[in-house]
Motif scaffolding. Structure first.
Motif, PDB file in Angstrom:
ATOM      1  N   SER A 768       0.799  -1.223   0.000  1.00 48.60           N
ATOM      2  CA  SER A 768       0.000   0.000   0.000  1.00 48.60           C
ATOM      3  C   SER A 768       0.832   1.274   0.000  1.00 48.60           C
ATOM      4  O   SER A 768       0.291   2.353  -0.218  1.00 48.60           O
ATOM      5  N   ASN A 769       2.131   1.191   0.280  1.00 52.05           N
ATOM      6  CA  ASN A 769       2.990   2.384   0.375  1.00 52.05           C
ATOM      7  C   ASN A 769       2.512   3.387   1.417  1.00 52.05           C
ATOM      8  O   ASN A 769       2.754   4.592   1.295  1.00 52.05           O
ATOM      9  N   SER A 770       1.856   2.907   2.456  1.00 49.87           N
ATOM     10  CA  SER A 770       1.380   3.806   3.513  1.00 49.87           C
ATOM     11  C   SER A 770       2.527   4.554   4.176  1.00 49.87           C
ATOM     12  O   SER A 770       2.361   5.681   4.634  1.00 49.87           O
ATOM     13  N   SER A 771       3.699   3.948   4.252  1.00 55.04           N
ATOM     14  CA  SER A 771       4.843   4.570   4.934  1.00 55.04           C
ATOM     15  C   SER A 771       5.334   5.817   4.216  1.00 55.04           C
ATOM     16  O   SER A 771       6.026   6.638   4.811  1.00 55.04           O
ATOM     17  N   ASP A 780      -6.249   4.671  -1.176  1.00 57.46           N
ATOM     18  CA  ASP A 780      -5.914   4.049  -2.453  1.00 57.46           C
ATOM     19  C   ASP A 780      -6.815   2.847  -2.657  1.00 57.46           C
ATOM     20  O   ASP A 780      -7.080   2.083  -1.714  1.00 57.46           O
ATOM     21  N   TRP A 781      -7.254   2.685  -3.904  1.00 55.28           N
ATOM     22  CA  TRP A 781      -8.197   1.622  -4.245  1.00 55.28           C
ATOM     23  C   TRP A 781      -7.558   0.670  -5.251  1.00 55.28           C
ATOM     24  O   TRP A 781      -6.823   1.086  -6.146  1.00 55.28           O
ATOM     25  N   LYS A 812      -5.949   1.315   7.785  1.00 55.40           N
ATOM     26  CA  LYS A 812      -7.251   0.650   7.695  1.00 55.40           C
ATOM     27  C   LYS A 812      -7.352  -0.028   6.335  1.00 55.40           C
ATOM     28  O   LYS A 812      -6.932   0.532   5.319  1.00 55.40           O
ATOM     29  N   PHE A 813      -7.915  -1.236   6.328  1.00 55.93           N
ATOM     30  CA  PHE A 813      -8.092  -1.981   5.089  1.00 55.93           C
ATOM     31  C   PHE A 813      -9.535  -2.455   5.005  1.00 55.93           C
ATOM     32  O   PHE A 813     -10.046  -3.089   5.940  1.00 55.93           O
ATOM     33  N   GLU A 814     -10.185  -2.113   3.880  1.00 55.30           N
ATOM     34  CA  GLU A 814     -11.591  -2.457   3.694  1.00 55.30           C
ATOM     35  C   GLU A 814     -11.800  -3.071   2.323  1.00 55.30           C
ATOM     36  O   GLU A 814     -11.040  -2.788   1.381  1.00 55.30           O
ATOM     37  N   ALA A 873      -7.242   0.883   0.909  1.00 57.07           N
ATOM     38  CA  ALA A 873      -6.309   1.144   2.017  1.00 57.07           C
ATOM     39  C   ALA A 873      -6.436   2.607   2.406  1.00 57.07           C
ATOM     40  O   ALA A 873      -6.373   3.496   1.557  1.00 57.07           O
ATOM     41  N   THR A 874      -6.643   2.867   3.708  1.00 54.85           N
ATOM     42  CA  THR A 874      -6.647   4.229   4.241  1.00 54.85           C
ATOM     43  C   THR A 874      -5.362   4.407   5.036  1.00 54.85           C
ATOM     44  O   THR A 874      -5.116   3.686   5.996  1.00 54.85           O
ATOM     45  N   HIS A 875      -4.561   5.388   4.633  1.00 51.38           N
ATOM     46  CA  HIS A 875      -3.198   5.516   5.156  1.00 51.38           C
ATOM     47  C   HIS A 875      -3.150   6.358   6.428  1.00 51.38           C
ATOM     48  O   HIS A 875      -3.982   7.223   6.649  1.00 51.38           O
ATOM     49  N   ASP A 876      -2.127   6.076   7.238  1.00 54.83           N
ATOM     50  CA  ASP A 876      -1.846   6.884   8.431  1.00 54.83           C
ATOM     51  C   ASP A 876      -0.350   7.127   8.576  1.00 54.83           C
ATOM     52  O   ASP A 876       0.134   7.371   9.679  1.00 54.83           O
TER      53      ASP A 876
END
Length: 984
Positions: A768-771, A780-781, A812-814, A873-876
């Motif tokens: 997801s590249n959240s970092s 991101d979808w 978060k992952f949905e 993916a919802t990033h933090d």
């Protein structure tokens, strides 16, 4: 130990058991609020297992035995305890609110002495069953006679508090308002207590070796009482106060536990002559019977009304006396200098008060002043006082005027002007002149410090890279303080955990806030998540460091733990060990001289670090609308229009009632929405229904603009909606193949144009590249092809997920499903975040991923002809989410694990009797042709599957004769066969 007899009851009266349990629960809630000692004990034991109840009770039991065997038990040995009452009020005059009259304090002291020595007038009301157990502790509480500086005192200190009220979690703050050394004084704090607590006390510890660091919380040791229930107060709520709250908490201070043991009939208070009780008592029910015996409801360690309490027992006395004679900071009280009258000398001149230990001013001008007092019996008429600045004698004042015994004199020196930015020490030395000598010299000297702060321009950024330069440390206690570490400053709290409550300060330069329109402060910090995190506060001064009265930040509101707890000295090592707090300073925009004090308070936690301090223009405008996310939309268009909900948020400072949404395609406006009907409060979000006609081009991107107008002009925020006419249908089964450019008809939707889902060749997975994404709540979808499920009865989804949860960040992952033939995503079928999503925990980047297999039954949705799935993916800005083996398979339950063989299919059992299972595991989905042949080559069964990948198929072979057979599979890419046997 007491004998315990159990009795079991069965309630058969309808709702009676519910009412009983409800009342019991309500009773327990009240009990928890009244006295906070159980919580303090639980907190202490979790923090320091060496202070466990088991170890303490073993120690006290052995000490009691030794005491019983000695002659002590038969001796009358009255001990005295010096008491100081710290009255922490809210600035009221004496006699108003919490600033109690001395007469009420006097009466409370009398009540303590009456109750602890069986001199209470209601002692005659003790029930006959318990009267022979009543005891006098032979302890007398007296006002301290001299203060820590050796001066005479009445044992009462009055101090305005920094808070309106205090909870037990804030006892270090309360004790820091006023404190005398706990080795020599029994500190009793009287204040407005929060959360319904009437009081609490610090429990004693053993004198066993090895407990120094854990038990030396000397800075909070004492008793705390709510002023409403202090002494006699007929107007106190719930019950009339007769001063027994102090008696109760003083019992805890000397080692007594609640009479019901804070449990039930199986929990002991460790006193043999107090009956077991299943719970606390309230009111004054003297017939209350639990645990098959009459409860001692009149005991001071119960929760009955004050008027009902009247007894301590003999074994409670034995326990208390054992503590007094052995426990540190209990035994020392009986030998305290506070019990003695202050030393009296014929000639004793002393310094009492200075300006403050640290001070400053904007001009650099400072007028030194100090108080001197004649502590001796004789009048003194010749004395002088010297002032030295940085070790150099600056001024000497000589007096030839009489100072009577007990008289004070305030002395003013000449104005000092400090021009250079620096810290200056100011030392005072008092001398008795003439033919006589001062008979006590230890009160003749004092030192204070003046800090001339530097002026710094805004915007300002300070990175603490091996220096503090223009910042100044204030270390009033001369214990541990701010130190320079690599790339940061910090405080070694871990190595100094005994200094509970100590405050360490560091002062910034001075800033002119009139140069910024919308100022914002941010600082980068790091600390582990201890059970009691260190207290961190930032105060502002408007007089260049003379007074810091304005609290602008406290972690009592905002948690600033960044890393998981460690059992050693914590040193930040990873990106996620650090985080940033931003503070809106708009209210300071008209202040010309502002400096800040970062105060870190030792609460027995690990080290605390700050790496950066910054003041700049806030990115937050007065009027601004931000686009948060899309909802219920599918950017893959077949024949339908694009429609969904746009979530927008007022991210400005002001409430907004008019704004607009524009939609552009290739820079051309194709639609706009003027919104001026509903007031959007600052910080509030709302939904806007959006409908976009199908574009002419097959692939493109809409730009969505949220626009407001204000004093700053037009402010627009853009959000991007890529689209694609994608009506290609796939049949299940289907596996995501995402190895670089080939996404196998999967679609990535990245509305912020940042780094979205991508293939990680090192992990054979998508990540997801959240970092790397810092935009708050960025999404991101990853969207599946359109699945034709018209001929599918059962469908399942399996995938592997890996996510390492950092302490502070929470991705978060949905998974959403479109059950309207792929037009919109409105059905949420999977949602996990933070701890529930995690497969491992830590701030470090994992060297090896930990995977969890997930299964979702999609069968309830195959009633539609076509479906799509969207992985969101919802990033933090925490750790990446990894996915692999995303597979749609035909079936209602997940297939068994595929054997670890390099074959396109396996068959089992072999030999078979009635059923033969075929498990497929192909790399690519394609058409498959199946045959079952006998050993002569005759075709017994053949069929074609339009698409095979990972099916799990069962054949009925019960009609086949015993013998050997061949199962053959042929596709466009390969041909394979496997022998199997039928055995009846």
């Amino acid at each position: 130990m007491k004998q315990l007899y159990h009795s079991y009851f069965k309630y058969v009266f309808g709702s009676g058991i519910f009412i009983y349990l409800l009342l019991l629960s309500f009773h327990q809630i009240l009990a928890q609020e009244r006295c906070a000692v159980p919580q303090l004990l639980e907190e202490r034991e979790s923090k320091y297992p060496e202070l466990s109840t088991e170890k303490f009770e073993k120690w006290i039991s052995e000490k009691k035995k030794l005491r019983f065997q000695s002659s002590q038990r038969n001796q009358s040995n009255l001990v005295q305890i010096p008491v100081v009452f710290h009255v922490i009020h809210n600035g009221e005059p004496v006699g108003i609110g919490g600033n109690l009259l001395k007469s009420r304090i006097d009466r409370q002291l009398e009540i303590l002495n009456e109750d602890f020595n069986r001199l209470n007038t209601d002692a005659t009301e003790t029930l006959e069953e318990f009267s022979n157990l009543a005891a006098s502790f032979e302890i007398e509480f007296i006002y301290a006679k001299q203060d820590p500086d050796g001066f005479e005192t009445n044992g009462i200190v009055r101090m305005p508090g920094s808070q309106a009220s205090y909870g037990y979690q804030e006892r270090a703050i309360l004790s820091s308002e006023s404190y005398w050394p706990a080795e020599d004084y029994l500190n009793i704090w009287v204040a407005d207590l929060a959360n319904g607590s009437l009081g609490w006390a610090e429990f004693p510890v053993s004198n066993l070796p090895g407990l120094d660091a854990a038990s030396n919380n000397r800075l909070i040791d004492g008793v705390t009482l709510d002023y409403v229930y202090f002494g006699e107060n007929p107007d106190s709520p719930s019950f009339e106060s007769k001063g027994r709250t102090a008696t109760h908490e003083m019992g805890h201070f000397f080692g007594l536990r609640h009479i019901w043991g804070d449990g039930g009939c199986s929990v002991d208070d460790y006193c043999e002559d107090t009956p077991f009780a299943s719970r606390s008592s309230t009111g004054c029910d003297l017939a209350k019977t639990t645990c098959e015996s009459l409860d001692m409801a009149q005991n001071f360690m119960d929760y009955t009304n004050d008027a009902c309490m009247n007894i301590f027992t003999l074994d409670q006395k034995s326990r208390v006396r054992t503590v007094v004679e052995n426990s540190p900071r209990r035994k020392s009280l009986t030998e305290s200098v506070g019990l003695e009258e202050p030393p009296v000398f014929n000639r004793d001149l002393g310094l009492t008060e200075i300006n403050s230990q640290y001070t400053g001013s904007c001009s650099g001008n400072f007028t030194p002043q100090i108080k001197i007092k004649n502590q001796g019996l004789f009048p003194l008429d010749q004395y002088s006082i010297q002032m030295l600045v940085d070790g150099e004698l600056t001024e000497t004042l000589t007096f030839n005027e009489t100072l009577e015994s007990g008289e004070e004199k305030e002395v003013f020196f000449s104005l000092l002007n400090f021009e250079e930015t620096a810290e200056y020490s100011i030392f005072y030395s008092l001398n008795l002149e003439g033919n006589f000598q001062d008979e006590r010299l230890d009160n003749n000297q004092k030192t204070e410090y003046f800090q001339k702060l530097e002026n710094a321009d805004l915007p300002y950024e300070k990175k603490f890279n091996n220096n503090i330069n223009s910042w100044f440390i204030r270390n009033g206690d001369e214990e541990e303080s701010w130190q320079i570490y690599d790339e940061a400053i910090g405080i070694p709290f871990y190595e100094n955990r005994q200094n509970f409550g100590q405050k360490e300060e560091i002062i910034s330069p001075i800033f002119d806030f009139t140069t910024l329109d919308v100022p914002e402060l941010s600082f980068v910090f790091s600390q582990v998540a201890d059970s009691i995190p260190n207290r961190v506060s930032i105060y502002a001064s408007y007089d260049c460091g003379r007074n810091f009265d304005d609290l602008i930040f406290s972690n009592s509101i905002t948690d600033i733990s960044t890393a998981y707890t460690v059992d050693s000295v914590f040193t930040p090592q990873f990106r996620l060990d650090w985080d940033t707090v931003k503070i809106d300073l708009n209210r300071l925009r008209d202040e010309e001289s502002v400096c800040f004090n970062i105060v870190a308070e030792n609460r027995l936690g690990n080290n605390f670090y700050v790496s950066q301090f910054k003041i700049e223009e806030s990115s937050k405008k007065n009027r601004e609308i931000g686009i948060v996310k899309w909802q219920e939309i599918n950017p893959l268009i077949c024949e339908e229009r694009l429609e969904g909900k746009l979530v927008i948020k007022n991210i400005g400072r002001e409430n907004i009632s008019n704004y607009k949404i524009e939609i552009l395609n290739n820079g051309s406006l194709i639609k706009d929405y003027i919104l001026n009907e509903e007031l959007l409060v600052a910080g509030q979000d709302t939904e806007v229904d959006i409908l976009i006609e199908q574009p002419e081009q097959n692939v493109g991107e809409f730009e969505i603009r949220a626009i407001t107008n204000g004093v700053e002009g037009e402010i627009a925020n853009s959000f991007y909606l890529p689209f694609e006419k994608n009506c290609i249908e796939e049949l299940p089964p289907l596996r995501l193949v995402f190895n670089g450019s080939n996404s196998n008809n999967w679609f990535e939707f990245n509305p912020e144009k940042d780094k979205g889902w991508e293939y990680s060749s090192a992990d054979f997975a998508v990540k997801s590249n959240s970092s790397e994404i810092t935009t708050e709540s960025s999404e991101d979808w990853l969207i599946s092809p359109l699945l034709d499920v018209s001929n599918t009865n059962y469908l399942g989804l399996i995938f592997d997920v890996s996510y390492r949860k950092a302490l502070r960040q929470s991705e978060k992952f949905e998974i959403y499903l479109s059950d309207d033939n792929g037009a919109n995503f409105r059905t949420l079928i999977y949602s996990k975040s933070g701890d529930s999503l995690a497969t491992s925990f830590g701030n470090d980047v994992p060297t090896q991923l930990v995977w969890r297999n997930e299964f979702i039954d999609l069968s309830p949705y195959v009633y539609r002809d076509k479906i799509r799935l969207a992985f969101k993916a919802t990033h933090d800005n925490g750790q990446n989410i990894y996915l692999k083996n995303i597979t749609f398979f035909v079936g209602q339950s997940p297939p068994p694990p595929y054997p670890n063989v390099r074959k396109p299919f396996v068959i089992y059992p072999n030999p078979a009797k009635n059923d033969l299972n075929l498990h497929l595991n192909l790399e690519i989905a394609e058409e498959g042709y199946f045959q079952i042949l006998d050993m002569k080559g005759n075709v017994i069964l053949d069929f074609t599957e339009p698409k095979i990948l990972n099916q799990f198929i069962s054949f009925d072979v019960s009609q086949l004769a015993e013998g050997m057979y061949i199962l053959r599979l042929r596709t466009n890419r390969f041909s394979a066969s496997e022998r199997f046997m039928i055995q009846k």
